[in-house]
Each structure stands twice: as C-alpha cells, then as structure tokens.
Design a protein around this motif. Structure first.
Motif, PDB file in Angstrom:
ATOM      1  N   LEU A 196       0.719  -0.940   0.006  1.00  0.00           N
ATOM      2  CA  LEU A 196       0.020   0.431  -0.039  1.00  0.00           C
ATOM      3  C   LEU A 196       0.797   1.302  -0.378  1.00  0.00           C
ATOM      4  N   LYS A 250      -0.695   6.263  -8.631  1.00  0.00           N
ATOM      5  CA  LYS A 250      -1.462   6.513  -9.066  1.00  0.00           C
ATOM      6  C   LYS A 250      -2.316   6.052  -8.116  1.00  0.00           C
ATOM      7  N   PRO A 251      -3.481   6.534  -8.262  1.00  0.00           N
ATOM      8  CA  PRO A 251      -5.101   5.465  -7.709  1.00  0.00           C
ATOM      9  C   PRO A 251      -5.721   3.999  -8.904  1.00  0.00           C
ATOM     10  N   GLN A 257       0.599   5.357  -0.904  1.00  0.00           N
ATOM     11  CA  GLN A 257      -0.046   7.337  -1.095  1.00  0.00           C
ATOM     12  C   GLN A 257       0.694   7.325  -2.922  1.00  0.00           C
ATOM     13  N   ALA A 258      -0.575   7.951  -3.108  1.00  0.00           N
ATOM     14  CA  ALA A 258      -0.257   8.848  -4.777  1.00  0.00           C
ATOM     15  C   ALA A 258       0.675   9.228  -4.728  1.00  0.00           C
ATOM     16  N   THR A 277      -3.945   0.945  -9.591  1.00  0.00           N
ATOM     17  CA  THR A 277      -4.156  -0.331  -8.002  1.00  0.00           C
ATOM     18  C   THR A 277      -4.206  -1.214  -8.826  1.00  0.00           C
ATOM     19  N   THR A 310      -1.743  -1.521  -4.062  1.00  0.00           N
ATOM     20  CA  THR A 310      -2.714  -0.902  -3.984  1.00  0.00           C
ATOM     21  C   THR A 310      -2.609   0.915  -3.271  1.00  0.00           C
ATOM     22  N   VAL A 311      -3.202   2.182  -4.332  1.00  0.00           N
ATOM     23  CA  VAL A 311      -2.362   2.868  -4.596  1.00  0.00           C
ATOM     24  C   VAL A 311      -3.621   3.738  -3.516  1.00  0.00           C
ATOM     25  N   SER A 312      -3.120   4.608  -3.218  1.00  0.00           N
ATOM     26  CA  SER A 312      -4.344   5.827  -1.949  1.00  0.00           C
ATOM     27  C   SER A 312      -4.787   6.998  -2.294  1.00  0.00           C
ATOM     28  N   SER A 313      -5.616   7.657  -2.767  1.00  0.00           N
ATOM     29  CA  SER A 313      -5.220   9.252  -3.059  1.00  0.00           C
ATOM     30  C   SER A 313      -5.223   9.835  -1.431  1.00  0.00           C
TER      31      SER A 313
END
Length: 117
Positions: free
Chosen positions: A11, A86-87, A13-14, A90, A114-117
């Motif tokens: 996981l 980027k999200p 972050q963007a 994912t 998984t990329v969170s925004s």
C-alpha cells in the motif's frame, strides 16, 4: 517447470514509489522475455512492461515515463520500479516469463499493489 515468485507489493500513497521483484526458481534458457502484467477488479489483465534477455524493453503507454523494468540475468530476476504512482495503478501485478518463438508461458501468483488517493 519454472516457478516465479513475486515480492514488493503493498500500500502506498499517490505519488509514491514501489519496486516489484520476480525471481525464477531455476535457471532459464536464452531467448526469453520476462515482464509484468496487471489486473484490476472487473478488468482484463493488461501488459505493463516486458524485457527480453537481450535488454529490449516494451512499455504500456500508461507506464511510460513512470515505470522502469530491468533484469539481472545472472539471478534470473526481473524488477519493476514504479514511481509517481496513481490510484488507477491499483491492481494485482503478475510476473510473466515466456520463451520467444514457443508456446511456453509461465505466471507468478501475483502481488497486490494498492495506491491510495
């Protein structure tokens, strides 16, 4: 039979980075291509990038300029450096090995990114 073992998903972050690795369980023959594909929920598996044992690379348009594929032939390992994530990146990322000019094609078990925004 060759087994491909992936690692490095997770996981993030963007805007962040991840590095995926995929190691083949034994020595592989020449004239091959190793690469990465991904599959997001509800979508088909798609190409991310491939690299031949001679070093020729191929990238999906979505990966160009952000991702870099490389390999260490001595270690039978391929890497995917992913920057500026980027999200929409994912997905489950799958490692692939295929012998050029044959029907031999192998897949890893997949690693979640998984990329969170």
């Amino acid at each position: 039979q060759v087994q491909l073992v992936e690692s490095g998903g997770g996981l993030v972050q963007a805007g962040g980075s991840l590095r995926l690795s995929c190691a083949a369980s034994r020595s592989i023959f020449r004239l091959n291509a190793m690469g990465w594909y991904r599959q997001a929920p509800g979508k088909q598996r798609e190409l991310v990038a491939t690299i031949t044992d001679g070093g020729t690379t191929n990238y999906a348009d979505s990966a160009k300029g952000r991702f870099t594929i490389s390999r260490d032939n001595a270690k039978n390992t391929v890497y995917l450096q992913m920057n500026s994530l980027k999200p929409e990146d994912t997905a489950v990322y799958y490692c692939n090995l295929r012998y050029l000019g044959t029907s031999s094609n192998y897949w890893g078990q997949g690693t979640q990114v998984t990329v969170s925004s």
